[in-house]
Motif scaffolding. Structure first.
Motif, PDB file in Angstrom:
ATOM      1  N   THR A 135       2.232   8.866 -11.962  1.00 48.33           N
ATOM      2  CA  THR A 135       1.698   9.398 -13.213  1.00 48.33           C
ATOM      3  C   THR A 135       0.247   9.804 -12.989  1.00 48.33           C
ATOM      4  OG1 THR A 135       1.110   7.157 -13.951  1.00 48.33           O
ATOM      5  CG2 THR A 135       3.194   8.070 -14.772  1.00 48.33           C
ATOM      6  N   SER A 136      -0.273  10.604 -13.920  1.00 50.49           N
ATOM      7  CA  SER A 136      -1.661  11.046 -13.829  1.00 50.49           C
ATOM      8  C   SER A 136      -2.314  10.983 -15.203  1.00 50.49           C
ATOM      9  CB  SER A 136      -1.745  12.484 -13.305  1.00 50.49           C
ATOM     10  OG  SER A 136      -1.215  12.607 -12.017  1.00 50.49           O
ATOM     11  N   LYS A 137      -3.591  10.740 -15.218  1.00 50.73           N
ATOM     12  CA  LYS A 137      -4.376  10.808 -16.443  1.00 50.73           C
ATOM     13  C   LYS A 137      -5.473  11.837 -16.226  1.00 50.73           C
ATOM     14  CE  LYS A 137      -7.290   8.133 -19.589  1.00 50.73           C
ATOM     15  NZ  LYS A 137      -7.896   6.797 -19.885  1.00 50.73           N
ATOM     16  N   VAL A 138      -5.411  12.923 -16.998  1.00 47.79           N
ATOM     17  CA  VAL A 138      -6.401  13.991 -16.861  1.00 47.79           C
ATOM     18  C   VAL A 138      -7.650  13.615 -17.646  1.00 47.79           C
ATOM     19  CG1 VAL A 138      -6.903  16.428 -17.263  1.00 47.79           C
ATOM     20  CG2 VAL A 138      -4.611  15.722 -16.555  1.00 47.79           C
ATOM     21  N   LEU A 139      -8.773  13.537 -16.953  1.00 41.59           N
ATOM     22  CA  LEU A 139     -10.041  13.195 -17.589  1.00 41.59           C
ATOM     23  C   LEU A 139     -10.766  14.436 -18.077  1.00 41.59           C
ATOM     24  CD1 LEU A 139     -11.265  10.540 -14.983  1.00 41.59           C
ATOM     25  CD2 LEU A 139     -10.042  10.132 -17.129  1.00 41.59           C
ATOM     26  N   SER A 140     -10.626  15.532 -17.347  1.00 41.64           N
ATOM     27  CA  SER A 140     -11.204  16.804 -17.770  1.00 41.64           C
ATOM     28  C   SER A 140     -10.447  17.946 -17.106  1.00 41.64           C
ATOM     29  CB  SER A 140     -12.693  16.881 -17.419  1.00 41.64           C
ATOM     30  OG  SER A 140     -12.883  16.902 -16.016  1.00 41.64           O
ATOM     31  N   ARG A 185      -8.971  13.831 -12.536  1.00 38.89           N
ATOM     32  CA  ARG A 185      -7.881  12.968 -12.991  1.00 38.89           C
ATOM     33  C   ARG A 185      -7.771  11.692 -12.160  1.00 38.89           C
ATOM     34  NH1 ARG A 185      -2.555  16.565 -11.123  1.00 38.89           N
ATOM     35  NH2 ARG A 185      -3.306  17.022  -9.019  1.00 38.89           N
ATOM     36  N   ILE A 186      -7.028  10.719 -12.716  1.00 37.93           N
ATOM     37  CA  ILE A 186      -6.699   9.480 -12.036  1.00 37.93           C
ATOM     38  C   ILE A 186      -5.219   9.546 -11.702  1.00 37.93           C
ATOM     39  CG2 ILE A 186      -6.727   6.959 -12.137  1.00 37.93           C
ATOM     40  CD1 ILE A 186      -9.461   8.242 -12.480  1.00 37.93           C
ATOM     41  N   ARG A 187      -4.870   9.161 -10.470  1.00 39.91           N
ATOM     42  CA  ARG A 187      -3.474   9.163 -10.046  1.00 39.91           C
ATOM     43  C   ARG A 187      -2.980   7.732  -9.937  1.00 39.91           C
ATOM     44  NH1 ARG A 187      -2.608  14.218  -7.810  1.00 39.91           N
ATOM     45  NH2 ARG A 187      -0.474  13.861  -8.529  1.00 39.91           N
ATOM     46  N   TYR A 188      -1.754   7.493 -10.426  1.00 38.21           N
ATOM     47  CA  TYR A 188      -1.200   6.142 -10.484  1.00 38.21           C
ATOM     48  C   TYR A 188       0.141   6.048  -9.748  1.00 38.21           C
ATOM     49  CZ  TYR A 188      -4.377   5.651 -14.530  1.00 38.21           C
ATOM     50  OH  TYR A 188      -5.469   5.634 -15.368  1.00 38.21           O
ATOM     51  N   ARG A 209       0.818  -1.199   0.000  1.00 37.57           N
ATOM     52  CA  ARG A 209       0.000   0.000   0.000  1.00 37.57           C
ATOM     53  C   ARG A 209       0.855   1.254   0.000  1.00 37.57           C
ATOM     54  NH1 ARG A 209      -4.859  -1.060   4.416  1.00 37.57           N
ATOM     55  NH2 ARG A 209      -5.663  -2.956   3.492  1.00 37.57           N
ATOM     56  N   VAL A 210       0.380   2.236  -0.722  1.00 39.46           N
ATOM     57  CA  VAL A 210       0.996   3.555  -0.622  1.00 39.46           C
ATOM     58  C   VAL A 210       0.521   4.149   0.687  1.00 39.46           C
ATOM     59  CG1 VAL A 210       1.103   5.850  -1.632  1.00 39.46           C
ATOM     60  CG2 VAL A 210       1.018   3.848  -3.111  1.00 39.46           C
ATOM     61  N   ARG A 211       1.421   4.723   1.446  1.00 40.82           N
ATOM     62  CA  ARG A 211       1.062   5.250   2.762  1.00 40.82           C
ATOM     63  C   ARG A 211       1.315   6.741   2.828  1.00 40.82           C
ATOM     64  NH1 ARG A 211       3.125   2.914   8.565  1.00 40.82           N
ATOM     65  NH2 ARG A 211       1.436   1.455   8.147  1.00 40.82           N
ATOM     66  N   ASP A 259       3.306   3.374 -10.279  1.00 41.38           N
ATOM     67  CA  ASP A 259       3.766   2.251 -11.111  1.00 41.38           C
ATOM     68  C   ASP A 259       2.634   1.695 -11.973  1.00 41.38           C
ATOM     69  OD1 ASP A 259       6.308   2.502 -10.122  1.00 41.38           O
ATOM     70  OD2 ASP A 259       6.186   0.794  -8.760  1.00 41.38           O
ATOM     71  N   ASP A 260       1.878   2.601 -12.581  1.00 42.36           N
ATOM     72  CA  ASP A 260       0.779   2.271 -13.496  1.00 42.36           C
ATOM     73  C   ASP A 260      -0.427   1.619 -12.826  1.00 42.36           C
ATOM     74  OD1 ASP A 260       2.176   3.250 -15.741  1.00 42.36           O
ATOM     75  OD2 ASP A 260       3.247   1.353 -15.973  1.00 42.36           O
ATOM     76  N   LEU A 261      -0.414   1.517 -11.503  1.00 39.52           N
ATOM     77  CA  LEU A 261      -1.565   0.981 -10.769  1.00 39.52           C
ATOM     78  C   LEU A 261      -2.429   2.147 -10.298  1.00 39.52           C
ATOM     79  CD1 LEU A 261      -2.855  -1.616  -9.521  1.00 39.52           C
ATOM     80  CD2 LEU A 261      -1.596  -1.055  -7.425  1.00 39.52           C
ATOM     81  N   PRO A 262      -3.713   2.204 -10.675  1.00 40.49           N
ATOM     82  CA  PRO A 262      -4.555   3.327 -10.252  1.00 40.49           C
ATOM     83  C   PRO A 262      -4.751   3.342  -8.738  1.00 40.49           C
ATOM     84  CG  PRO A 262      -5.885   1.631 -11.322  1.00 40.49           C
ATOM     85  CD  PRO A 262      -4.449   1.237 -11.523  1.00 40.49           C
ATOM     86  N   ILE A 263      -4.447   4.474  -8.141  1.00 38.87           N
ATOM     87  CA  ILE A 263      -4.538   4.626  -6.690  1.00 38.87           C
ATOM     88  C   ILE A 263      -5.752   5.445  -6.285  1.00 38.87           C
ATOM     89  CG2 ILE A 263      -3.398   5.545  -4.628  1.00 38.87           C
ATOM     90  CD1 ILE A 263      -2.020   3.116  -5.752  1.00 38.87           C
ATOM     91  N   CYS A 264      -6.000   6.534  -7.017  1.00 38.62           N
ATOM     92  CA  CYS A 264      -7.140   7.358  -6.626  1.00 38.62           C
ATOM     93  C   CYS A 264      -7.724   8.136  -7.792  1.00 38.62           C
ATOM     94  CB  CYS A 264      -6.766   8.306  -5.485  1.00 38.62           C
ATOM     95  SG  CYS A 264      -5.977   9.852  -5.983  1.00 38.62           S
ATOM     96  N   TYR A 265      -8.985   8.492  -7.623  1.00 38.71           N
ATOM     97  CA  TYR A 265      -9.710   9.376  -8.532  1.00 38.71           C
ATOM     98  C   TYR A 265      -9.916  10.663  -7.775  1.00 38.71           C
ATOM     99  CZ  TYR A 265     -13.929  11.525 -10.522  1.00 38.71           C
ATOM    100  OH  TYR A 265     -14.838  12.403 -11.034  1.00 38.71           O
ATOM    101  N   GLU A 266      -9.636  11.800  -8.406  1.00 37.30           N
ATOM    102  CA  GLU A 266      -9.798  13.056  -7.696  1.00 37.30           C
ATOM    103  C   GLU A 266     -10.352  14.159  -8.580  1.00 37.30           C
ATOM    104  OE1 GLU A 266      -5.851  14.118  -6.269  1.00 37.30           O
ATOM    105  OE2 GLU A 266      -5.545  15.411  -8.001  1.00 37.30           O
ATOM    106  N   VAL A 267     -11.041  15.086  -7.929  1.00 33.24           N
ATOM    107  CA  VAL A 267     -11.506  16.308  -8.576  1.00 33.24           C
ATOM    108  C   VAL A 267     -10.926  17.463  -7.777  1.00 33.24           C
ATOM    109  CG1 VAL A 267     -13.483  17.713  -9.235  1.00 33.24           C
ATOM    110  CG2 VAL A 267     -13.646  15.210  -9.338  1.00 33.24           C
ATOM    111  N   ALA A 268     -10.070  18.266  -8.430  1.00 33.85           N
ATOM    112  CA  ALA A 268      -9.414  19.389  -7.772  1.00 33.85           C
ATOM    113  C   ALA A 268      -9.984  20.699  -8.294  1.00 33.85           C
ATOM    114  CB  ALA A 268      -7.905  19.340  -8.025  1.00 33.85           C
ATOM    115  N   SER A 269     -10.266  21.604  -7.379  1.00 33.57           N
ATOM    116  CA  SER A 269     -10.755  22.938  -7.736  1.00 33.57           C
ATOM    117  C   SER A 269      -9.725  23.960  -7.284  1.00 33.57           C
ATOM    118  CB  SER A 269     -12.103  23.208  -7.057  1.00 33.57           C
ATOM    119  OG  SER A 269     -13.051  22.216  -7.418  1.00 33.57           O
TER     120      SER A 269
END
Length: 233
Positions: free
Chosen positions: A94-99, A126-129, A71-73, A131-141
């Motif tokens: 890494t991150s993947k920007v969804l919008s 965006r989705i945060r990874y 686990r990431v701690r 080592d290419d494993l998705p860890i979290c989904y987030e919406v930042a304002s």
């Protein structure tokens, strides 16, 4: 004299540490393991339960017992970027920007970011990874006036570094953690089953200036068996 279950506990732990049982691997059934160690299922269960309590094993009702995933701690102290947390563990973030859009802040965002009604923000999903494993989904304002001179890449991929390089010192953050059930859409992003339990995090981060200006409001959903928070006092 050392209790039998402790010896079994130590033996199984050693097997995990030496790779006999790998991360995510399912252990044999209680019956099989009890026979292997020559003990009752009750004694075997006591050893396994202690390993589950230590976080070395994970037990799923109706499925079995598995070696717990790494686990990431995150230490719940101060304000640390996700990127720095992942790098500190020797993993690649890494991150993947969804919008990514400029829009008017809603009522909640105005309240959390101390903005006037109608103020412009950048809302980033965006989705945060790790080592290419998705860890979290987030919406930042983020208040638009704070970042209007920066490029999208500066914000989406290394936001905290961008701020600090611009002379803006990061201060404290307020964090609230809660248990949630993931919906179908986000579950797909995170590669988990719909309705799985996840960790919800609401965070408001502030600059370390005299008026402690909030610069970010984030709603995150973390995969529980891939990330954990811990407190240090």
């Amino acid at each position: 004299m050392t209790a039998i279950y402790i010896k079994i506990h130590d033996d199984i732990k050693h097997q995990v540490e030496t790779g006999v049982y790998e991360v995510g691997q399912r252990l044999p059934s209680e019956r099989v393991m009890a026979e292997q160690f020559g003990v009752s299922r009750m004694t075997l269960r006591q050893a396994v339960t202690s390993l589950v309590e230590e976080g070395i094993l994970t037990r799923y009702v109706g499925s079995g017992t598995y070696v717990a995933s790494d686990r990431v701690r995150e230490k719940m102290r101060g304000t640390t970027s996700f990127t720095d947390i992942i790098k500190s563990l020797g993993k690649t973030p890494t991150s993947k920007v969804l919008s990514y859009q400029k829009t008017k802040a809603n009522e909640v965002e105005c309240d959390k970011l101390q903005l006037k009604k109608g103020a412009q923000i950048i809302r980033m999903e965006r989705i945060r990874y790790a080592d290419d494993l998705p860890i979290c989904y987030e919406v930042a304002s983020i208040p638009y006036r704070l970042i209007e001179d920066f490029q999208k890449n500066d914000i989406a991929n290394h936001f905290y570094d961008t701020l600090e390089n611009a002379g803006k010192k990061i201060g404290r953050s307020e964090q609230v953690i809660s248990a949630k059930i993931v919906n179908k859409e986000i579950a797909k992003f995170l590669a988990i089953k719909p309705n799985a339990a996840i960790l919800g995090l609401t965070q408001i981060s502030y600059f370390a200036n005299s008026d402690k200006t909030p610069f970010e409001y984030v709603l995150s959903q973390y995969v529980g068996d891939r990330f954990e928070f811990y407190l240090e006092r």
